[in-house]
Design an enzyme around this catalytic site. Structure first.
Site, PDB file in Angstrom:
ATOM      1  CD  GLN A 251      36.517  36.424  49.134  1.00  0.00           C
ATOM      2  OE1 GLN A 251      37.755  35.733  49.812  1.00  0.00           O
ATOM      3  NE2 GLN A 251      36.609  36.746  48.318  1.00  0.00           N
ATOM      4  CG  HIS A 254      36.093  41.663  50.504  1.00  0.00           C
ATOM      5  ND1 HIS A 254      37.756  41.575  51.174  1.00  0.00           N
ATOM      6  CD2 HIS A 254      37.553  40.173  50.327  1.00  0.00           C
ATOM      7  CE1 HIS A 254      39.016  41.336  50.829  1.00  0.00           C
ATOM      8  NE2 HIS A 254      38.536  40.207  50.413  1.00  0.00           N
ATOM      9  CD  GLU A 319      39.425  37.559  43.674  1.00  0.00           C
ATOM     10  OE1 GLU A 319      38.154  37.331  44.209  1.00  0.00           O
ATOM     11  OE2 GLU A 319      40.137  38.666  43.736  1.00  0.00           O
ATOM     12  CG  HIS A 320      40.866  34.447  46.219  1.00  0.00           C
ATOM     13  ND1 HIS A 320      39.898  35.592  46.217  1.00  0.00           N
ATOM     14  CD2 HIS A 320      42.221  34.930  45.756  1.00  0.00           C
ATOM     15  CE1 HIS A 320      40.026  36.768  46.158  1.00  0.00           C
ATOM     16  NE2 HIS A 320      41.811  36.336  45.782  1.00  0.00           N
ATOM     17  CG  ASP A 353      42.989  38.426  50.349  1.00  0.00           C
ATOM     18  OD1 ASP A 353      43.206  38.404  49.405  1.00  0.00           O
ATOM     19  OD2 ASP A 353      42.130  38.307  51.570  1.00  0.00           O
ATOM     20  CG  HIS A 412      50.831  45.578   0.650  1.00  0.00           C
ATOM     21  ND1 HIS A 412      50.603  47.044   0.933  1.00  0.00           N
ATOM     22  CD2 HIS A 412      50.910  45.439   1.549  1.00  0.00           C
ATOM     23  CE1 HIS A 412      50.476  46.938   2.015  1.00  0.00           C
ATOM     24  NE2 HIS A 412      50.192  46.396   2.788  1.00  0.00           N
TER      25      HIS A 412
END
Ligand code: PMP
Length: 796
Positions: A251, A254, A319-320, A353, A412
């Site tokens: 991780q 990245h 996120e993960h 991924d 209306h």
């Protein structure tokens, strides 16, 4: 190098990091809006060091195709594998359009339409990700997006990463532009020179890309604001520290801003993971990035229990989330907020991924609290439709007019009042707003043989419950797959033998028999016809048990075979039974062909138990028609080829599989009957289209199962509704009900048709009608209409 902290400290640091610190890109966006292509060329020179003056912004189609042709075949195969998995997963996300009738009687619709043109942003730079092309373009295509374009930054030579280009071709991207960062987002949002304006922009990017997405949002759709990537790993003493460390490192590599966090239930695991990180780090090529990421945004957080770890993960909404504890599936089921949950020792985040199938474009920085991953649904827009009848307008407008007046909008109110009073003045059935054409068509349609053509003309306004079709069309995504496959087939050639064999194999595994027992037909109707043609020289009559499927009699008469009838008789407690003595006599004749419809159309009765033994050793030829098998589960297929070898079973994709329009059915028989059928089977009796559709549908048993479940649920609902109306109905074995009525079935059918509901009446059983189980709204419409019809006939 990786800090230790308490849960409170971790959440505090997270809260501080959450507000996105984004650069100001207003100037870049304005420049692109103003100068178009010229601005993109300037920005490429400034930020990417690329000179695009000679080659232009758009990548030529020939260059894309060359990149595809020259790409490493093994890499392409891997991308294709990933794309297949992503396509399969996302196909399941495509929702259904639907229609219903409101309690006021208006027809309401929810139609899912794909977005027209989508722009995907694929980062370049140090780590070009072809996987991002797959994760963005494939779901868009699954949803049916017509045009997918792509922007990606050029390298210093002006060239775009070749593998990204190859992936773009593979995933159906039609045009690629050399544009990166905020300029690319502005170009796709507003159109710039050769870059067309898109309706939605998706895909991850750096802080400039994210800032530009925030700026243009509203003028164009965007998927989400992506922050740095993050993983939160929950582990206990059962976890392998080397694997946990490898996943944290994966991780962290990245981005220096990426966040890798271990929530550990074990002190000794935490210590061992820390030691493992130190020993693995020197082996990694991006160690500088990893070191910075782990020391600034990494953490090891110790908690007392798996429950505490889950609670922290839910607060963090990462996120993960990776679960590496003793009973990972159970722990995973308690995670309520996360982008993707990776369950168990064999499921590292990187498999998601690239390859698993779910999307890797995920909500970061706690936004999993309010949205999920990129999905096929991101590329679909619902369009609502409302169609009032005169009566429903009258019902709804009373309250709507009050509300309009309360809001001070008398315009209306007037628009509704004018119509409501027109309806009232015209009287209930003389409505000026009702479709005069539909009414006159229905009036003409009373003779049974004309119903078919009328259905075709007015089907949008008729609840069609007369032909035992499935109320559910197959999902759009499956249709798209069929279309995609069929367009690759040569239409100038006859259906190929391999395709026929594939479908025979698929039918065989569906029915759990050997493929050499299967004969294909254009619907089971054709199988019935083939059987009579094949056996005509060997038999002297056909035996049927009316009321039953009318096609048996019709074909026998057409081929000149006398028909012998053994009428079913109604039992004292409802339900129709077979005259067993007469049937046994017929089954002893070796010159008879006996049709047994099981479950029986139209009565719904199931005869399996009583006939299994005598059918298996019959001397007569026997066809057991199992068109409705899926709705009861019973079968006699286990008796094929049987002791006599003269038994044959027919099945169809027209009912449970929802493919009546594509004409596919099959027979299962022993060697003798199969050989006879094959002798009359026309070469190529099933079209390539039917075969492709059959193969695809048979590969999706989950769809059949869910359609059948819905129909069974609705069948119970309709049965209960009929009982409430005081009507009795036949057995619940098929996708229709056989209903006894107080006046002739034909009269009920005619009166229901006036209310735009079609049911079937049965010549051999004039006191009944047959109604197919429809979609929920169709069944409600039918029951309401039937209630009104019963009131009418009782009053009379
Ligand atoms: N058998 C029975 C009992 C049926 O009711 C029907 C259709 N209504 C068929 C066969 C024909 O089905 P297919 O669409 O496969 O020709």
């Amino acid at each position: 190098m990786i800090p230790r902290m308490t849960p409170a400290e971790y959440m505090q640091r997270r809260a501080a990091a959450l507000s996105l610190q984004l650069p100001d890109v207003t100037e870049i966006v304005s420049e692109v809006r103003r100068d178009g292509d010229a601005a993109l060329v300037r920005l490429a020179a400034k930020y990417d060091g690329a000179d695009l003056t000679a080659i232009g912004v758009e990548v030529a189609r020939s260059e894309m195709e060359q990149a595809f042709t020259c790409a490493d075949r093994n890499l392409l195969r891997s991308i294709e594998h990933a794309a297949d998995n992503v396509r399969d997963y996302h196909s399941k996300q495509v929702g259904q359009s639907w229609e219903c009738t409101s309690s006021d009687g208006a027809r309401l619709g929810y139609r899912l339409e794909p977005i027209e043109r989508v722009g995907i942003y694929v980062p370049g730079g140090t780590a070009p990700y072809p996987s991002t092309v797959v994760m963005t373009a494939v779901p868009a295509k699954v949803a049916g997006v017509r045009e997918v374009i792509m922007c990606t930054p050029p390298g210093r030579s002006g060239a775009v990463n070749q593998l990204i280009l190859a992936a773009a071709v593979l995933c159906g991207v039609s045009r690629v532009f050399r544009a990166g960062g905020a300029g690319a987002i502005a170009a796709m949002a507003y159109g710039a020179g050769c870059v067309p304006r898109v309706d939605k922009i998706v895909g991850p990017g750096n802080a400039f890309v994210t800032a530009a997405k925030r700026l243009v949002w509203g003028d164009v759709g965007i998927d989400m604001l992506a922050g740095p990537s993050e993983v939160l790993i929950i582990a206990d003493s059962s976890a392998n520290p080397a694997l946990v460390a490898a996943d944290l490192i994966a991780q962290a590599e990245h981005d220096p801003l990426a966040s890798a966090v271990l929530v550990s239930v074990s002190r000794s695991l935490a210590d061992r993971v820390e030691a493992e990180i130190s020993s693995q780090l020197p082996l990694r090529s991006r160690r500088a990035v990893i070191r910075e990421s782990l020391s600034r945004w990494g953490a090891i957080v110790e908690v007392d229990s798996v429950e505490d770890a889950i609670s922290l993960a839910n607060q963090a909404s990462a996120e993960h989330v990776q679960i590496m504890v003793d009973n990972p599936r159970q722990a995973a089921s308690s995670i309520r907020s996360a982008g993707t949950v990776f369950v168990g020792e064999y499921t590292p985040t990187p498999i998601g991924d690239y390859m698993a199938g779910p999307n890797h474009v995920l909500p970061t920085m706690g936004s999993a609290r309010h949205r999920g991953s990129l999905s096929a649904g991101d590329f679909l827009r619902p369009i609502n439709t409302v169609e009032c009848t005169a009566e429903s307008l009258l019902v709804a407008s009373a309250d709507a007019i009050m509300l309009a007046r309360a809001e001070g909008l008398d315009g209306h109110a007037a628009s509704m009042e004018m119509r409501a009073s027109a309806v009232q003045n015209a009287g209930r059935f003389g409505s000026v707003l009702r479709s005069a054409k539909a009414v006159s068509l229905m009036q003409q349609a009373q003779p049974a043989h004309r119903v078919q053509s009328v259905q075709q003309v007015i089907s949008p306004i008729v609840v069609k419950l007369d032909a035992n079709e499935s109320p559910l069309d197959i999902p759009e995504a499956l249709k798209a797959d069929i279309v995609r496959e069929i367009t690759k087939m040569p239409f100038n050639r006859y259906p190929c033998a391999d395709l026929e064999q594939d479908v025979a194999n698929a039918f065989a595994s569906e029915a759990d028999v050997d493929a050499d027992r299967v004969t294909l037909g254009a619907g089971s109707d054709e199988i019935i016809q083939m059987t009579m043609l094949a056996l005509r020289p060997r038999i002297d009559h056909v035996t049927i048990m009316p009321p039953t499927f009318t096609v048996y009699r019709r074909i026998a008469e057409a081929v000149g075979l006398p028909v012998h009838e053994i009428p079913l008789s109604e039992g004292p407690s409802g339900g129709f039974g077979i005259d067993m003595d007469a049937l046994e006599r017929e089954l002893r004749c070796d010159d008879a062909l006996v049709f047994i419809c099981n479950p029986n159309n139209p009565t719904g009765d199931l005869f399996t138990r009583g006939i299994r033994e005598i059918v298996a050793c019959a001397r007569a030829y026997v066809v057991v028609d199992e068109a409705y098998h899926e709705f009861c589960g019973d079968t006699l297929i286990t008796e094929v080829p049987g002791r006599s070898g003269r038994l044959m079973i027919t099945r169809t994709l027209s009912k449970a599989f929802g493919l009546a329009g594509l004409r596919a059915g099959f027979a299962v028989a022993g060697p003798l009957m199969t050989q006879l059928l094959q002798s009359v089977r026309l070469p190529y009796n099933c079209s390539t289209l039917s075969l492709v559709a059959a193969r695809q549908a048979l590969a999706r048993p989950d769809l059949k199962r869910s359609a059948v479940n819905l129909i069974l649920k609705e069948r119970a609902h309709v049965a209960a509704g009929l009982s409430e109306l005081g009507l009795s109905h036949g057995a619940l074995n098929a996708n229709f009900l056989f209903v006894r009525c107080p006046v002739p079935g034909d009269e009920i059918r005619r009166r229901l048709m006036e209310r735009e509901v079609l049911v079937r009446c049965i010549e051999d059983a004039p006191d009944f009608f047959r109604v197919t189980i429809g979609a929920p709204w169709e069944n409600s419409t039918f029951l309401n209409a039937l209630g009104a019809v019963l009131e009418e006939v009782e009053v009379r």
